[in-house]
Design a protein around this motif. Sequence first.
Motif, PDB file in Angstrom:
ATOM      1  N   SER A  37      45.729  47.728  41.017  1.00  0.00           N
ATOM      2  CA  SER A  37      46.279  46.849  39.671  1.00  0.00           C
ATOM      3  C   SER A  37      46.379  45.580  40.120  1.00  0.00           C
ATOM      4  O   SER A  37      46.023  44.744  38.594  1.00  0.00           O
ATOM      5  CB  SER A  37      48.249  46.966  40.211  1.00  0.00           C
ATOM      6  OG  SER A  37      47.982  48.000  40.039  1.00  0.00           O
ATOM      7  N   ALA A  38      45.962  44.662  41.112  1.00  0.00           N
ATOM      8  CA  ALA A  38      45.720  42.983  41.408  1.00  0.00           C
ATOM      9  C   ALA A  38      44.359  42.985  40.533  1.00  0.00           C
ATOM     10  O   ALA A  38      44.278  41.808  40.456  1.00  0.00           O
ATOM     11  CB  ALA A  38      45.915  42.415  42.667  1.00  0.00           C
ATOM     12  N   PHE A  39      43.396  43.291  41.187  1.00  0.00           N
ATOM     13  CA  PHE A  39      42.108  44.011  40.460  1.00  0.00           C
ATOM     14  C   PHE A  39      41.649  43.817  39.612  1.00  0.00           C
ATOM     15  O   PHE A  39      41.445  42.754  38.562  1.00  0.00           O
ATOM     16  CB  PHE A  39      41.129  44.431  41.560  1.00  0.00           C
ATOM     17  CG  PHE A  39      39.765  44.592  40.668  1.00  0.00           C
ATOM     18  CD1 PHE A  39      39.278  43.737  40.815  1.00  0.00           C
ATOM     19  CD2 PHE A  39      39.075  45.346  40.178  1.00  0.00           C
ATOM     20  CE1 PHE A  39      37.538  44.480  40.236  1.00  0.00           C
ATOM     21  CE2 PHE A  39      38.602  45.657  39.357  1.00  0.00           C
ATOM     22  CZ  PHE A  39      37.092  45.288  39.421  1.00  0.00           C
ATOM     23  N   TRP A  40      43.031  44.055  38.662  1.00  0.00           N
ATOM     24  CA  TRP A  40      43.120  44.324  37.342  1.00  0.00           C
ATOM     25  C   TRP A  40      43.882  43.142  36.431  1.00  0.00           C
ATOM     26  O   TRP A  40      42.793  42.890  35.355  1.00  0.00           O
ATOM     27  CB  TRP A  40      42.735  45.834  36.521  1.00  0.00           C
ATOM     28  CG  TRP A  40      42.825  47.206  36.694  1.00  0.00           C
ATOM     29  CD1 TRP A  40      42.721  47.939  37.834  1.00  0.00           C
ATOM     30  CD2 TRP A  40      41.316  46.880  36.503  1.00  0.00           C
ATOM     31  NE1 TRP A  40      42.387  49.012  37.455  1.00  0.00           N
ATOM     32  CE2 TRP A  40      41.038  48.845  36.923  1.00  0.00           C
ATOM     33  CE3 TRP A  40      40.910  46.410  35.411  1.00  0.00           C
ATOM     34  CZ2 TRP A  40      39.721  48.702  36.911  1.00  0.00           C
ATOM     35  CZ3 TRP A  40      39.123  47.368  35.233  1.00  0.00           C
ATOM     36  CH2 TRP A  40      38.233  48.706  35.941  1.00  0.00           C
ATOM     37  N   ILE A  41      44.323  42.808  37.011  1.00  0.00           N
ATOM     38  CA  ILE A  41      44.989  41.808  36.431  1.00  0.00           C
ATOM     39  C   ILE A  41      44.281  40.510  36.639  1.00  0.00           C
ATOM     40  O   ILE A  41      44.277  39.102  35.855  1.00  0.00           O
ATOM     41  CB  ILE A  41      46.568  41.303  37.161  1.00  0.00           C
ATOM     42  CG1 ILE A  41      47.709  42.615  37.067  1.00  0.00           C
ATOM     43  CG2 ILE A  41      46.994  40.275  36.878  1.00  0.00           C
ATOM     44  CD1 ILE A  41      48.556  42.807  37.466  1.00  0.00           C
ATOM     45  N   ALA A  42      43.319  40.208  37.591  1.00  0.00           N
ATOM     46  CA  ALA A  42      42.313  39.345  38.140  1.00  0.00           C
ATOM     47  C   ALA A  42      41.094  39.289  37.151  1.00  0.00           C
ATOM     48  O   ALA A  42      40.653  38.340  36.892  1.00  0.00           O
ATOM     49  CB  ALA A  42      41.552  39.208  40.034  1.00  0.00           C
TER      50      ALA A  42
END
Length: 312
Positions: A37-42
């Motif tokens: 999820s953090a990857f997609w937000i980044a």
Amino acid sequence: MVWLYLILFIVLLLLLDLLVLSKLGSKTNNKAVAIESAFWIAIAALFALAVFYIYTHHLVENINNLSPRQATLKYISGYLIELSLSMDNLFVIAMIFAQFKIPIENQHKPLFWGILGALLFRGIMIGVGVVLIHKISWITYVFGVFLLYTAFKMLTTNEEESDKHYLQKLRKYFRISNKIEGDKFWTVHNGIKMATPLFAALVMIEFTDLIFAVDSIPAVLAVTTDPFIVFSSNMFAILGLRSMYFFLANMMDKFIYLKYSVFAILLFVSVKLLTLAFVEIPEWFSLLYIGLCLGLGILISLQHLKSDTIKS
């Protein structure tokens, strides 16, 4: 050319999700999906820098004469609005999987194809919405009133009962088996081809996303009518939904007040649409308001959970 690069980038991200991320996440755990999820937000956050660059160098048609700073803020606002409205969609998806008794290890495939369908439908609906808002000036009032109605309806609608109603209708048009057969969408029983519960879940996900898109597209159009910003903010918000679903799947009951955050955001956006011709609300205020609503919803939910834990 920038449009072509954006679409190619989205296709590459979809391939990455299908061929790599979904397989890595086949054994779902909170740490793995939190990282994903953090990857997609980044990715979405980094694209904000790309928006600034694109509008600085006039690489895309700037129909609203936005400055690079305005374009970037509007992209971030649009992304946050779509992400917050999608939260409600995630709760409905969880109910759909529960209705069909789909094990969590079989949920990746319908989620991926459901999100792919959502990207296509949103693209079409954004195009229609932008054309309408530029050709028919009073359409903003229609969108505003509709979002106002949606906001209040959201507080009174029993989503689980609504979900059961659509499920009953679906069974009228499809022969649906009662047995889940891995990640297969179709099966054959006694010589009769039937849809599996996995396919039925996919149809329901696509249908509910269409309903949510009718709400979210006008909401983002309240921020800007620039097609590039509306399209990119929607696409990047939707791309991260699969991993975000698994991140929230075990925490659905914890964020009980997020529904009221979404209500407050919809209320604000509808007022913004209805007063568009008379009042210009600064983008920094919109961004601050959306962030505050989401933050308060999460904070109050966690506080409620903490007090419940202490009492028990």
